[in-house]
Design a protein around this motif. Structure first.
Motif, PDB file in Angstrom:
ATOM      1  N   PRO A   1       0.833  -1.211   0.000  1.00 27.12           N
ATOM      2  CA  PRO A   1       0.000   0.000   0.000  1.00 27.12           C
ATOM      3  C   PRO A   1       0.865   1.257   0.000  1.00 27.12           C
ATOM      4  O   PRO A   1       2.020   1.232   0.425  1.00 27.12           O
ATOM      5  CB  PRO A   1      -0.790  -0.097   1.300  1.00 27.12           C
ATOM      6  N   LYS A   2       0.285   2.360  -0.448  1.00 23.29           N
ATOM      7  CA  LYS A   2       0.980   3.646  -0.415  1.00 23.29           C
ATOM      8  C   LYS A   2       1.219   4.063   1.036  1.00 23.29           C
ATOM      9  O   LYS A   2       0.406   3.764   1.921  1.00 23.29           O
ATOM     10  CB  LYS A   2       0.127   4.729  -1.065  1.00 23.29           C
ATOM     11  N   ASP A   3       2.303   4.776   1.257  1.00 19.68           N
ATOM     12  CA  ASP A   3       2.542   5.356   2.578  1.00 19.68           C
ATOM     13  C   ASP A   3       1.463   6.398   2.853  1.00 19.68           C
ATOM     14  O   ASP A   3       1.043   7.119   1.940  1.00 19.68           O
ATOM     15  CB  ASP A   3       3.910   6.041   2.637  1.00 19.68           C
TER      16      ASP A   3
ATOM     17  N   ASP B   1      14.118   3.273  23.117  1.00 21.87           N
ATOM     18  CA  ASP B   1      14.869   4.071  22.159  1.00 21.87           C
ATOM     19  C   ASP B   1      13.916   4.667  21.136  1.00 21.87           C
ATOM     20  O   ASP B   1      12.978   4.006  20.693  1.00 21.87           O
ATOM     21  CB  ASP B   1      15.891   3.168  21.457  1.00 21.87           C
ATOM     22  N   GLY B   2      14.159   5.901  20.765  1.00 14.44           N
ATOM     23  CA  GLY B   2      13.412   6.549  19.693  1.00 14.44           C
ATOM     24  C   GLY B   2      14.340   6.753  18.508  1.00 14.44           C
ATOM     25  O   GLY B   2      15.433   7.275  18.665  1.00 14.44           O
ATOM     26  N   THR B   3      13.914   6.307  17.343  1.00 22.70           N
ATOM     27  CA  THR B   3      14.695   6.475  16.120  1.00 22.70           C
ATOM     28  C   THR B   3      13.892   7.389  15.204  1.00 22.70           C
ATOM     29  O   THR B   3      12.747   7.083  14.871  1.00 22.70           O
ATOM     30  CB  THR B   3      14.948   5.101  15.454  1.00 22.70           C
ATOM     31  N   PHE B   4      14.486   8.501  14.803  1.00 16.85           N
ATOM     32  CA  PHE B   4      13.731   9.541  14.113  1.00 16.85           C
ATOM     33  C   PHE B   4      13.928   9.547  12.599  1.00 16.85           C
ATOM     34  O   PHE B   4      13.131  10.125  11.891  1.00 16.85           O
ATOM     35  CB  PHE B   4      14.087  10.907  14.702  1.00 16.85           C
ATOM     36  N   ARG B   5      14.954   8.917  12.098  1.00 11.21           N
ATOM     37  CA  ARG B   5      15.257   9.014  10.668  1.00 11.21           C
ATOM     38  C   ARG B   5      14.711   7.859   9.838  1.00 11.21           C
ATOM     39  O   ARG B   5      14.910   7.829   8.636  1.00 11.21           O
ATOM     40  CB  ARG B   5      16.757   9.122  10.466  1.00 11.21           C
ATOM     41  N   CYS B   6      14.054   6.908  10.446  1.00  9.41           N
ATOM     42  CA  CYS B   6      13.612   5.731   9.689  1.00  9.41           C
ATOM     43  C   CYS B   6      12.128   5.769   9.339  1.00  9.41           C
ATOM     44  O   CYS B   6      11.605   4.814   8.787  1.00  9.41           O
ATOM     45  CB  CYS B   6      13.964   4.448  10.433  1.00  9.41           C
ATOM     46  N   VAL B   7      11.439   6.846   9.660  1.00  8.25           N
ATOM     47  CA  VAL B   7      10.020   6.952   9.338  1.00  8.25           C
ATOM     48  C   VAL B   7       9.771   8.165   8.454  1.00  8.25           C
ATOM     49  O   VAL B   7      10.511   9.147   8.509  1.00  8.25           O
ATOM     50  CB  VAL B   7       9.142   7.027  10.617  1.00  8.25           C
ATOM     51  N   ASN B   8       8.737   8.077   7.656  1.00  5.21           N
ATOM     52  CA  ASN B   8       8.370   9.160   6.742  1.00  5.21           C
ATOM     53  C   ASN B   8       7.208   9.971   7.302  1.00  5.21           C
ATOM     54  O   ASN B   8       6.458   9.489   8.149  1.00  5.21           O
ATOM     55  CB  ASN B   8       7.955   8.578   5.381  1.00  5.21           C
ATOM     56  N   HIS B   9       7.071  11.192   6.794  1.00  9.67           N
ATOM     57  CA  HIS B   9       5.939  12.052   7.130  1.00  9.67           C
ATOM     58  C   HIS B   9       4.648  11.274   6.873  1.00  9.67           C
ATOM     59  O   HIS B   9       4.564  10.573   5.875  1.00  9.67           O
ATOM     60  CB  HIS B   9       5.976  13.329   6.273  1.00  9.67           C
ATOM     61  N   PRO B  10       3.675  11.295   7.742  1.00  5.69           N
ATOM     62  CA  PRO B  10       3.454  12.195   8.872  1.00  5.69           C
ATOM     63  C   PRO B  10       3.995  11.684  10.207  1.00  5.69           C
ATOM     64  O   PRO B  10       3.755  12.279  11.248  1.00  5.69           O
ATOM     65  CB  PRO B  10       1.928  12.271   8.938  1.00  5.69           C
ATOM     66  N   TRP B  11       4.721  10.586  10.210  1.00  4.58           N
ATOM     67  CA  TRP B  11       5.239  10.022  11.449  1.00  4.58           C
ATOM     68  C   TRP B  11       6.500  10.758  11.887  1.00  4.58           C
ATOM     69  O   TRP B  11       7.233  11.294  11.070  1.00  4.58           O
ATOM     70  CB  TRP B  11       5.508   8.523  11.276  1.00  4.58           C
ATOM     71  N   LYS B  12       6.769  10.765  13.182  1.00  2.00           N
ATOM     72  CA  LYS B  12       7.935  11.461  13.745  1.00  2.00           C
ATOM     73  C   LYS B  12       9.037  10.500  14.175  1.00  2.00           C
ATOM     74  O   LYS B  12      10.206  10.857  14.145  1.00  2.00           O
ATOM     75  CB  LYS B  12       7.535  12.298  14.966  1.00  2.00           C
ATOM     76  N   GLN B  13       8.659   9.297  14.614  1.00  2.00           N
ATOM     77  CA  GLN B  13       9.680   8.380  15.131  1.00  2.00           C
ATOM     78  C   GLN B  13       9.174   6.951  15.201  1.00  2.00           C
ATOM     79  O   GLN B  13       7.966   6.712  15.232  1.00  2.00           O
ATOM     80  CB  GLN B  13      10.130   8.803  16.522  1.00  2.00           C
ATOM     81  N   MET B  14      10.141   6.047  15.263  1.00  2.00           N
ATOM     82  CA  MET B  14       9.854   4.672  15.632  1.00  2.00           C
ATOM     83  C   MET B  14      10.423   4.493  17.040  1.00  2.00           C
ATOM     84  O   MET B  14      11.627   4.609  17.259  1.00  2.00           O
ATOM     85  CB  MET B  14      10.500   3.653  14.702  1.00  2.00           C
ATOM     86  N   PHE B  15       9.545   4.261  17.974  1.00  7.44           N
ATOM     87  CA  PHE B  15       9.902   4.052  19.370  1.00  7.44           C
ATOM     88  C   PHE B  15       9.951   2.542  19.583  1.00  7.44           C
ATOM     89  O   PHE B  15       9.059   1.816  19.140  1.00  7.44           O
ATOM     90  CB  PHE B  15       8.815   4.700  20.232  1.00  7.44           C
TER      91      PHE B  15
END
Length: 136
Positions: free
Chosen positions: A4-6, A59-73
């Motif tokens: 599916p589309k993001d 841990d919060g990782t901020f660079r592995c998710v796309n807009h509109p998400w902010k982080q992968m916790f």
């Protein structure tokens, strides 16, 4: 497999059929906190291992998710298999916010599911600045 589309915004519907076909039971909650949205993922086995862990590492990782998400916790625990012990990620949350209230609501839900024996929580340095501790 047609992925599916993001989502382009937080109100987009998830393709639940796709998720169930490719990762049955992995999405456990679509949590709304005000106007923010958090998707929480784990298996029963992962939750069981987390519940038995003496210490949870977050841990919060901020660079592995796309807009509109902010982080992968993610929440990790040490798992022993034979003579080996490894730290393993056990719960994942794709989060659109990173306020103290967001962490509190996500953690409250995970504690409710896991009913842990642990009492220690370790946050990464970036999360510590916006989170003043989680109390049961």
């Amino acid at each position: 497999m047609d992925r599916p589309k993001d989502p382009s915004d937080l109100h987009d519907e998830l393709d639940l059929d796709f998720l169930e076909r490719h990762a049955p039971g992995f999405l456990r909650r679509d949590l709304l906190v005000g106007d923010r949205r958090h998707l929480i993922f784990f298996t029963e086995r992962q939750l069981d291992l987390l519940a038995k862990a003496k210490t949870w590492y977050m841990d919060g990782t901020f660079r592995c998710v796309n807009h509109p998400w902010k982080q992968m916790f993610s929440i990790h625990g040490f798992v022993k298999s034979g003579q080996r012990i490894k730290q393993v990620p056990l719960v994942f949350a794709i989060m659109s916010g990173k306020s103290q209230e967001d962490y509190y609501q996500v953690m409250s839900l995970i504690v409710l599911f896991a009913k842990p024996i642990c009492t220690l929580f370790y946050l990464d340095r970036a999360m510590q600045s916006s989170h003043h501790g989680f109390k049961r």
